[in-house]
Design an enzyme around this catalytic site. Structure first.
Site, PDB file in Angstrom:
ATOM      1  N   LYS A  85       0.680  -1.115  -0.020  1.00  0.00           N
ATOM      2  CA  LYS A  85      -0.042  -0.037   0.116  1.00  0.00           C
ATOM      3  C   LYS A  85       0.832   1.339   0.083  1.00  0.00           C
ATOM      4  CE  LYS A  85      -3.900  -2.154   2.010  1.00  0.00           C
ATOM      5  NZ  LYS A  85      -5.017  -2.072   3.282  1.00  0.00           N
ATOM      6  N   LEU A 245     -10.664  -3.459  13.283  1.00  0.00           N
ATOM      7  CA  LEU A 245     -10.522  -3.563  12.093  1.00  0.00           C
ATOM      8  C   LEU A 245     -10.270  -5.234  11.504  1.00  0.00           C
ATOM      9  CD1 LEU A 245     -10.042  -0.666  12.017  1.00  0.00           C
ATOM     10  CD2 LEU A 245      -8.013  -0.823  10.826  1.00  0.00           C
TER      11      LEU A 245
HETATM   12  P1  NDP Z   1       1.060  -3.646  10.061  1.00  0.00           P
HETATM   13  O1  NDP Z   1       2.044  -4.674   9.996  1.00  0.00           O
HETATM   14  O2  NDP Z   1       1.350  -2.265   9.388  1.00  0.00           O
HETATM   15  O3  NDP Z   1       0.900  -3.175  11.867  1.00  0.00           O
HETATM   16  C1  NDP Z   1       0.655  -4.134  12.550  1.00  0.00           C
HETATM   17  C2  NDP Z   1       0.317  -3.302  13.820  1.00  0.00           C
HETATM   18  O4  NDP Z   1       0.149  -4.547  14.925  1.00  0.00           O
HETATM   19  C3  NDP Z   1       1.672  -2.543  14.401  1.00  0.00           C
HETATM   20  O5  NDP Z   1       1.181  -1.611  15.377  1.00  0.00           O
HETATM   21  C4  NDP Z   1       2.379  -3.664  15.342  1.00  0.00           C
HETATM   22  O6  NDP Z   1       3.240  -3.090  16.422  1.00  0.00           O
HETATM   23  C5  NDP Z   1       1.310  -4.467  15.819  1.00  0.00           C
HETATM   24  N1  NDP Z   1       1.592  -5.862  16.317  1.00  0.00           N
HETATM   25  C6  NDP Z   1       1.737  -6.761  15.412  1.00  0.00           C
HETATM   26  N2  NDP Z   1       2.092  -7.871  16.235  1.00  0.00           N
HETATM   27  C7  NDP Z   1       2.398  -7.478  17.471  1.00  0.00           C
HETATM   28  C8  NDP Z   1       2.632  -8.113  18.524  1.00  0.00           C
HETATM   29  N3  NDP Z   1       2.977  -9.450  18.549  1.00  0.00           N
HETATM   30  N4  NDP Z   1       2.839  -7.388  19.782  1.00  0.00           N
HETATM   31  C9  NDP Z   1       2.525  -5.957  19.747  1.00  0.00           C
HETATM   32  N5  NDP Z   1       2.107  -5.298  18.753  1.00  0.00           N
HETATM   33  C10 NDP Z   1       1.952  -6.173  17.493  1.00  0.00           C
HETATM   34  O7  NDP Z   1      -0.253  -4.224   9.652  1.00  0.00           O
HETATM   35  P2  NDP Z   1      -1.710  -3.397   9.012  1.00  0.00           P
HETATM   36  O8  NDP Z   1      -1.630  -2.084   9.735  1.00  0.00           O
HETATM   37  O9  NDP Z   1      -1.719  -3.476   7.508  1.00  0.00           O
HETATM   38  O10 NDP Z   1      -2.810  -4.182   9.494  1.00  0.00           O
HETATM   39  C11 NDP Z   1      -3.112  -4.224  10.654  1.00  0.00           C
HETATM   40  C12 NDP Z   1      -4.785  -5.036  11.079  1.00  0.00           C
HETATM   41  O11 NDP Z   1      -5.623  -4.358  10.214  1.00  0.00           O
HETATM   42  C13 NDP Z   1      -4.746  -6.476  10.142  1.00  0.00           C
HETATM   43  O12 NDP Z   1      -5.297  -7.480  11.117  1.00  0.00           O
HETATM   44  C14 NDP Z   1      -5.386  -6.328   9.013  1.00  0.00           C
HETATM   45  O13 NDP Z   1      -6.033  -7.476   8.859  1.00  0.00           O
HETATM   46  C15 NDP Z   1      -6.332  -5.176   9.420  1.00  0.00           C
HETATM   47  N6  NDP Z   1      -7.005  -4.487   8.273  1.00  0.00           N
HETATM   48  C16 NDP Z   1      -8.386  -4.639   8.047  1.00  0.00           C
HETATM   49  C17 NDP Z   1      -8.893  -3.934   7.063  1.00  0.00           C
HETATM   50  C18 NDP Z   1     -10.295  -4.216   6.806  1.00  0.00           C
HETATM   51  O14 NDP Z   1     -10.782  -3.970   5.787  1.00  0.00           O
HETATM   52  N7  NDP Z   1     -11.104  -4.572   7.859  1.00  0.00           N
HETATM   53  C19 NDP Z   1      -8.068  -3.261   6.146  1.00  0.00           C
HETATM   54  C20 NDP Z   1      -6.641  -3.138   6.447  1.00  0.00           C
HETATM   55  C21 NDP Z   1      -6.279  -3.786   7.576  1.00  0.00           C
HETATM   56  P3  NDP Z   1       4.787  -2.583  16.118  1.00  0.00           P
HETATM   57  O15 NDP Z   1       4.612  -1.093  15.512  1.00  0.00           O
HETATM   58  O16 NDP Z   1       5.141  -2.498  17.508  1.00  0.00           O
HETATM   59  O17 NDP Z   1       5.225  -3.475  15.258  1.00  0.00           O
END
Ligand code: NDP
Length: 307
Positions: A85, A245
């Site tokens: 994206k 989400l």
């Molecule tokens: P990213 O990988 O960009 O971000 C992931 C986020 O989750 C970060 O804030 C990360 O923290 C945190 N995270 C992941 N694993 C852990 C962990 N083990 N412990 C603590 N924090 C964690 O993903 P996206 O932002 O692209 O997507 C996030 C969610 O949104 C997904 O589940 C996706 O399915 C959902 N989504 C839904 C949509 C819809 O249409 N309904 C559209 C787009 C996304 P850190 O910064 O510390 O790594």
């Protein structure tokens, strides 16, 4: 670079084909095989009597070459998903102002000489949130997460006038960067910042008040995931409404806790629905009625019972 190596046909996932007698829409991502987007677009196309098919393309590398190939092959529109994206932006001829501020594009629309990028995730989320009766304007919000999707959530809070937004994240630097970017867009003065970054371990700093919680981490995607970022269930008593989400599973642990506390909540399925509907409206220059949206939503929901 030898352009002969670029063949979109090779990237079509199993179960789909590039039919020559159809207009093609599609999605670029990796992984992509579990996408529900064909359900949205193929049903809309059939309902409107349009001769279109929506194809998932698994793109592992050379994103720019495949975007160019899609344009040259007359592909009418594309969605862009994880992990592209942000990466797709240099390959566009134009970008919508909101998408530019979010820093992420999920929809490509044909323009002169290439595609123009939009972000329909943000408007899709806003539509799903307001439809549930949850307020953004003048509301206090706790966002969990500061990744790609969280940027769309944060920008929605700017655009639709949230009062105060706490961004809680595991990695504080990412929450700080997101908060800085959004405070800059909002042009807040230094003493009145709307966005406040909070490290997950520091959640206790958030003032005791009522908040709309928006969960945008990927915690909850796996069946054995616990609560996102803050394990203390009392923290969630501050919610007066909640959005996750994530739509698969239908009810994450976060939503289970909200449900147990009798707090109104929605998952991400309507966001998925509306981001798709808005993209389809751009591609075909049509307006999709609420009645049609609801029919598509029923189709999407079948996915839970068929799993
Ligand atoms: P990213 O990988 O960009 O971000 C992931 C986020 O989750 C970060 O804030 C990360 O923290 C945190 N995270 C992941 N694993 C852990 C962990 N083990 N412990 C603590 N924090 C964690 O993903 P996206 O932002 O692209 O997507 C996030 C969610 O949104 C997904 O589940 C996706 O399915 C959902 N989504 C839904 C949509 C819809 O249409 N309904 C559209 C787009 C996304 P850190 O910064 O510390 O790594």
């Amino acid at each position: 670079m030898n352009n002969n190596e670029i063949n979109l046909k090779d990237k079509v996932i199993e179960g789909y084909e590039l039919a020559e007698d159809k207009e093609i829409l599609g999605i670029f991502g990796n992984p992509i095989k579990h996408t529900l987007s064909p359900v949205i677009h193929d049903n809309l196309s059939d309902m409107l009597g349009l001769n279109e098919r929506y194809i998932p393309f698994q793109i592992e590398e050379r994103l720019g070459d495949y975007v160019k190939a899609a344009y040259e092959s007359q592909i009418l529109g594309l969605n862009i998903t994880v992990p592209y994206k942000e990466k797709v932006i240099p390959y566009l001829v134009d970008i919508d102002e909101d998408a530019e501020k979010i820093g992420a594009v999920n929809t490509l629309v044909r323009a002169d000489g290439g595609y123009k990028g939009y972000n329909t995730d943000m408007e899709g989320l806003y539509r799903s949130v307001t439809e549930a009766g949850f307020e953004i304007k003048d509301n206090n919000i706790i966002m969990l997460g500061a990744g790609g999707a969280a940027r769309a959530v944060a920008y929605m809070c700017v655009k639709y006038g949230a009062k105060k937004v706490y961004i809680v994240n595991r990695t504080l630097e990412k929450a700080e960067k997101l908060a800085d970017d959004m405070n800059m867009i909002k042009k807040d003065n230094a003493n009145e910042k709307t966005f406040i970054p909070i490290a997950a371990s520091d959640y206790i700093r958030i003032p005791n008040d009522r908040y709309l919680f928006i969960q945008s981490t990927s915690i909850g995607l796996n069946a054995d995931d616990g609560l996102p970022l803050v394990c203390d269930e009392n923290f969630y008593d501050m919610a007066d409404a909640a959005v996750d989400l994530i739509y698969n599973p239908e009810k994450t642990k976060f939503l289970e806790v909200m449900s147990k506390k009798k707090i109104p909540y929605i998952n991400g399925l309507k966001m998925l629905l509306y981001q798709g509907i808005i993209a389809f409206e751009y591609w075909n220059n049509v307006k999709i009625s609420q009645d049609m949206s609801e029919k598509i939503y029923s189709e999407l929901k079948k996915y839970y019972s068929n799993k």
